[in-house]
Design a protein around this motif. Structure first.
Motif, PDB file in Angstrom:
ATOM      1  N   VAL A   1      25.459  32.902 -17.063  1.00  0.00           N
ATOM      2  CA  VAL A   1      26.034  31.746 -16.158  1.00  0.00           C
ATOM      3  C   VAL A   1      27.600  31.639 -16.446  1.00  0.00           C
ATOM      4  CG1 VAL A   1      26.106  29.285 -16.096  1.00  0.00           C
ATOM      5  CG2 VAL A   1      23.939  30.286 -16.813  1.00  0.00           C
TER       6      VAL A   1
ATOM      7  N   LYS B   1      30.807  38.262 -14.012  1.00  0.00           N
ATOM      8  CA  LYS B   1      29.337  38.100 -14.357  1.00  0.00           C
ATOM      9  C   LYS B   1      28.672  39.407 -13.999  1.00  0.00           C
ATOM     10  CE  LYS B   1      28.182  34.154 -12.382  1.00  0.00           C
ATOM     11  NZ  LYS B   1      29.664  33.986 -11.669  1.00  0.00           N
TER      12      LYS B   1
ATOM     13  N   VAL C   1      18.104  28.641  -4.340  1.00  0.00           N
ATOM     14  CA  VAL C   1      18.774  29.490  -5.512  1.00  0.00           C
ATOM     15  C   VAL C   1      17.975  30.657  -5.843  1.00  0.00           C
ATOM     16  CG1 VAL C   1      19.849  27.388  -6.310  1.00  0.00           C
ATOM     17  CG2 VAL C   1      17.578  27.694  -6.963  1.00  0.00           C
TER      18      VAL C   1
ATOM     19  N   ASP D   1      19.470  33.946  -5.113  1.00  0.00           N
ATOM     20  CA  ASP D   1      20.651  34.410  -5.666  1.00  0.00           C
ATOM     21  C   ASP D   1      20.692  34.678  -7.067  1.00  0.00           C
ATOM     22  OD1 ASP D   1      21.363  33.090  -3.377  1.00  0.00           O
ATOM     23  OD2 ASP D   1      22.301  31.196  -4.319  1.00  0.00           O
ATOM     24  N   ARG D   2      19.542  35.154  -7.532  1.00  0.00           N
ATOM     25  CA  ARG D   2      19.212  35.655  -8.747  1.00  0.00           C
ATOM     26  C   ARG D   2      18.988  37.393  -8.650  1.00  0.00           C
ATOM     27  NH1 ARG D   2      14.670  32.369 -11.645  1.00  0.00           N
ATOM     28  NH2 ARG D   2      14.269  31.302  -9.629  1.00  0.00           N
TER      29      ARG D   2
ATOM     30  N   THR E   1      22.815  35.020 -12.550  1.00  0.00           N
ATOM     31  CA  THR E   1      22.621  33.871 -11.738  1.00  0.00           C
ATOM     32  C   THR E   1      23.403  33.797 -10.515  1.00  0.00           C
ATOM     33  OG1 THR E   1      23.744  32.297 -13.190  1.00  0.00           O
ATOM     34  CG2 THR E   1      21.521  32.668 -13.559  1.00  0.00           C
ATOM     35  N   GLY E   2      24.744  34.040 -10.350  1.00  0.00           N
ATOM     36  CA  GLY E   2      25.535  33.984  -9.408  1.00  0.00           C
ATOM     37  C   GLY E   2      25.590  34.846  -8.306  1.00  0.00           C
TER      38      GLY E   2
ATOM     39  N   GLU F   1      28.360  34.060  -4.348  1.00  0.00           N
ATOM     40  CA  GLU F   1      29.358  32.915  -4.790  1.00  0.00           C
ATOM     41  C   GLU F   1      29.935  32.147  -3.775  1.00  0.00           C
ATOM     42  OE1 GLU F   1      29.589  32.776  -7.813  1.00  0.00           O
ATOM     43  OE2 GLU F   1      29.204  34.748  -8.836  1.00  0.00           O
TER      44      GLU F   1
ATOM     45  N   GLN G   1      26.554  24.660  -7.144  1.00  0.00           N
ATOM     46  CA  GLN G   1      25.786  25.728  -7.411  1.00  0.00           C
ATOM     47  C   GLN G   1      25.572  26.196  -8.899  1.00  0.00           C
ATOM     48  OE1 GLN G   1      25.693  29.058  -4.885  1.00  0.00           O
ATOM     49  NE2 GLN G   1      25.969  30.469  -6.368  1.00  0.00           N
ATOM     50  N   MET G   2      26.924  25.966  -9.592  1.00  0.00           N
ATOM     51  CA  MET G   2      26.892  25.880 -10.981  1.00  0.00           C
ATOM     52  C   MET G   2      26.062  25.153 -11.835  1.00  0.00           C
ATOM     53  SD  MET G   2      30.925  26.827 -11.863  1.00  0.00           S
ATOM     54  CE  MET G   2      30.431  26.964 -13.504  1.00  0.00           C
TER      55      MET G   2
ATOM     56  N   LYS H   1      23.566  24.320 -10.511  1.00  0.00           N
ATOM     57  CA  LYS H   1      22.026  24.789 -10.374  1.00  0.00           C
ATOM     58  C   LYS H   1      21.651  25.944 -11.137  1.00  0.00           C
ATOM     59  CE  LYS H   1      21.475  23.858  -5.526  1.00  0.00           C
ATOM     60  NZ  LYS H   1      21.609  24.432  -4.209  1.00  0.00           N
ATOM     61  N   GLN H   2      22.763  26.896 -11.104  1.00  0.00           N
ATOM     62  CA  GLN H   2      22.578  27.916 -12.082  1.00  0.00           C
ATOM     63  C   GLN H   2      22.158  27.568 -13.669  1.00  0.00           C
ATOM     64  OE1 GLN H   2      26.136  30.210 -12.438  1.00  0.00           O
ATOM     65  NE2 GLN H   2      26.576  30.574 -10.239  1.00  0.00           N
TER      66      GLN H   2
END
Ligand code: GDP
Ligand code: MG
Length: 163
Positions: A8, A15, A36, A39-40, A57-58, A61, A71-72, A74-75
């Motif tokens: 994260v 990352k 989301v 995005d993994r 997880t990002g 971006e 988004q962060m 959520k991550q």
């Protein structure tokens, strides 16, 4: 089951650079749920005989500041829910940002182990850049350079301690 480690952190902290370095067998995007989960990115990795699944997880971006924060959050939620160890990455060149502080607050509320990783510490002269991250209140920072590989062994030692 294999332990899951989620990375994260803000966009651009490194990352994906770390993920790609640690990825043995790369697994493409698995789920097709809108939002989301798309995005993994997952991969299998191993350190000293300990196998684990790593999640970046990002995946996608965002550009704008408020969307980044959204988004962060959520991550961080995904990481808290699904992982056994959370690797929280910050940028030792850029320094501490308000978004880091906000995510740290979320991570402090979980019982899951969090390893604070300060990336872009490309040489020993930059080690001191890590000190300000003690202010996040999530423990001792581990310094690495994802692009050169410096510090990765110590970081992985720290991670597998929590398996
Ligand atoms: P992400 O958005 O968090 O996935 O970050 P990326 O892995 O895409 O990296 C963002 C930028 O930081 C890229 O230009 C990388 O080359 C750079 N970067 C990543 N790791 C390091 C590092 O250890 N040192 C330096 N100097 N740059 C790095
Ligand atoms: Mg990335």
């Amino acid at each position: 089951a294999k332990p899951i480690v989620a990375i994260v952190g803000r966009p651009n902290v490194g990352k994906s650079t770390l993920f790609n370095r640690l990825a043995g067998k790369r697994i493409a995007i698995i789920e097709d749920t809108p939002g989301v989960t798309r995005d993994r990115i997952y991969c299998e990795s191993e350190w000293l005989g300990h196998k684990f699944t790593l999640i970046d997880t990002g995946g996608i971006e965002p550009e704008s500041e408020d969307i980044i924060l959204q988004q962060m959050r959520k991550q961080a939620e995904i990481a808290i829910e699904t992982s056994d160890v959370i690797l929280f990455m910050v940028d030792g060149k850029e320094g501490l940002t308000p978004a880091d502080t906000e995510v740290a607050e979320m991570l402090r509320k979980t019982r899951k182990p969090v390893v604070l990783v300060v990336n872009k510490v490309d040489n020993l002269n930059l080690e001191a850049n890590a000190f300000e991250f003690y202010n996040l209140g999530i423990g001792d920072p581990v310094t690495i350079s994802a692009s050169s590989g410096l510090g990765l062994g110590d970081m992985l030692d720290e991670i597998i301690k929590h398996f």
